[in-house]
Motif scaffolding. Structure first.
Motif, PDB file in Angstrom:
ATOM      1  N   GLY A 173      -1.636   2.643   6.823  1.00  0.00           N
ATOM      2  CA  GLY A 173      -0.987   2.563   6.086  1.00  0.00           C
ATOM      3  C   GLY A 173       0.597   3.740   5.848  1.00  0.00           C
ATOM      4  O   GLY A 173       0.461   4.622   6.751  1.00  0.00           O
ATOM      5  N   PRO A 174       1.211   3.717   4.768  1.00  0.00           N
ATOM      6  CA  PRO A 174       1.536   2.540   3.875  1.00  0.00           C
ATOM      7  C   PRO A 174       2.525   1.819   4.553  1.00  0.00           C
ATOM      8  O   PRO A 174       3.223   1.136   5.675  1.00  0.00           O
ATOM      9  CB  PRO A 174       2.115   3.118   2.742  1.00  0.00           C
ATOM     10  CG  PRO A 174       2.735   4.173   3.550  1.00  0.00           C
ATOM     11  CD  PRO A 174       2.027   5.030   4.578  1.00  0.00           C
ATOM     12  N   THR A 200       1.270  -1.208   0.020  1.00  0.00           N
ATOM     13  CA  THR A 200       0.088   0.189   0.207  1.00  0.00           C
ATOM     14  C   THR A 200       0.919   2.019   0.104  1.00  0.00           C
ATOM     15  O   THR A 200       2.258   0.936   0.099  1.00  0.00           O
ATOM     16  CB  THR A 200      -1.068   0.141   0.949  1.00  0.00           C
ATOM     17  OG1 THR A 200      -0.153  -0.131   2.354  1.00  0.00           O
ATOM     18  CG2 THR A 200      -1.971  -1.066   0.617  1.00  0.00           C
ATOM     19  N   SER A 201       0.085   2.558  -0.545  1.00  0.00           N
ATOM     20  CA  SER A 201       1.106   2.914  -0.960  1.00  0.00           C
ATOM     21  C   SER A 201       0.343   4.988   0.215  1.00  0.00           C
ATOM     22  O   SER A 201       1.254   5.415  -0.409  1.00  0.00           O
ATOM     23  CB  SER A 201       1.233   4.101  -2.111  1.00  0.00           C
ATOM     24  OG  SER A 201      -0.333   4.102  -2.761  1.00  0.00           O
ATOM     25  N   GLU A 256      -6.945  -0.455   3.214  1.00  0.00           N
ATOM     26  CA  GLU A 256      -5.787  -0.045   3.849  1.00  0.00           C
ATOM     27  C   GLU A 256      -6.200   0.787   4.777  1.00  0.00           C
ATOM     28  O   GLU A 256      -6.565   1.635   4.119  1.00  0.00           O
ATOM     29  CB  GLU A 256      -4.387   0.218   3.093  1.00  0.00           C
ATOM     30  CG  GLU A 256      -3.685   0.698   3.775  1.00  0.00           C
ATOM     31  CD  GLU A 256      -2.433  -0.246   4.807  1.00  0.00           C
ATOM     32  OE1 GLU A 256      -3.125  -0.138   6.256  1.00  0.00           O
ATOM     33  OE2 GLU A 256      -1.771  -0.819   4.371  1.00  0.00           O
ATOM     34  N   ALA A 271      -6.168  -4.000   8.461  1.00  0.00           N
ATOM     35  CA  ALA A 271      -6.506  -3.559   7.400  1.00  0.00           C
ATOM     36  C   ALA A 271      -7.936  -4.781   7.111  1.00  0.00           C
ATOM     37  O   ALA A 271      -7.686  -6.151   7.742  1.00  0.00           O
ATOM     38  CB  ALA A 271      -5.552  -4.003   6.279  1.00  0.00           C
ATOM     39  N   ILE A 276      -8.346  -0.694  -2.657  1.00  0.00           N
ATOM     40  CA  ILE A 276      -6.938  -1.284  -4.058  1.00  0.00           C
ATOM     41  C   ILE A 276      -7.762  -2.705  -4.399  1.00  0.00           C
ATOM     42  O   ILE A 276      -8.217  -3.816  -3.305  1.00  0.00           O
ATOM     43  CB  ILE A 276      -5.734  -1.907  -3.265  1.00  0.00           C
ATOM     44  CG1 ILE A 276      -5.037  -0.816  -2.864  1.00  0.00           C
ATOM     45  CG2 ILE A 276      -5.449  -2.797  -4.767  1.00  0.00           C
ATOM     46  CD1 ILE A 276      -3.649  -1.154  -2.462  1.00  0.00           C
ATOM     47  N   GLN A 283      -6.673   3.718   2.176  1.00  0.00           N
ATOM     48  CA  GLN A 283      -6.718   3.281   0.744  1.00  0.00           C
ATOM     49  C   GLN A 283      -7.577   1.795   0.270  1.00  0.00           C
ATOM     50  O   GLN A 283      -7.615   1.174   1.743  1.00  0.00           O
ATOM     51  CB  GLN A 283      -5.444   3.193   0.149  1.00  0.00           C
ATOM     52  CG  GLN A 283      -4.767   2.129   0.136  1.00  0.00           C
ATOM     53  CD  GLN A 283      -3.422   2.435  -1.084  1.00  0.00           C
ATOM     54  OE1 GLN A 283      -2.424   2.997  -0.231  1.00  0.00           O
ATOM     55  NE2 GLN A 283      -3.346   2.487  -1.771  1.00  0.00           N
TER      56      GLN A 283
END
Length: 131
Positions: free
Chosen positions: A120-121, A9-10, A117, A45, A16, A14
């Motif tokens: 994160g990341p 994850t970034s 998430e 998560a 995904i 988020q």
């Protein structure tokens, strides 16, 4: 057979879309009909099924989660400071059960499977198994 998937994850939070990853694995296994359980290996998560046509749905959901579960709350006691992430994961759930028919995940026209998430990341894992 248990399959482990990796997700990098970034962002702090988020969603995904992992539908294609799971579908590719289903196709590789050659299973035509059954049930698949997909499970996050984390307490911060989760996994959910939701609309994958309009990206604003993900944005709206994450914004609302931030409103309902603010990152900092004066009554939180968890030492790591990520109580909001635990709450969000409990809300979406840690696992999803999906049907497989004729080698395809059974999803509605607008549905996709999302890895969510909330802290994160990070490098994350989720697993899938046929029943």
């Amino acid at each position: 057979m248990l399959k482990t998937f990796q997700v990098k994850t970034s962002h702090h939070d988020q969603m995904i879309d992992v539908t294609d990853q799971v579908q590719d694995w289903v196709s590789e296994q050659g299973v035509k009909d059954g049930v698949i359980v997909v499970q996050s290996m984390h307490t911060t998560a989760g996994l959910t099924v939701n609309e994958n046509a309009d990206p604003d749905v993900k944005t709206d959901m994450l914004n609302r989660f931030r409103e309902v579960y603010p990152w900092e709350h004066p009554e939180d006691r968890h030492a790591e400071g990520n109580t909001a992430a635990h709450m969000k994961t409990s809300t979406v759930g840690h696992a999803q059960t999906l049907l497989v028919e004729d080698g395809r995940l059974v999803l509605g026209t607008w549905q996709g499977l999302y890895f969510c998430e909330f802290d994160g990341p990070r490098n994350r894992k989720f697993v899938a198994k046929f029943l």
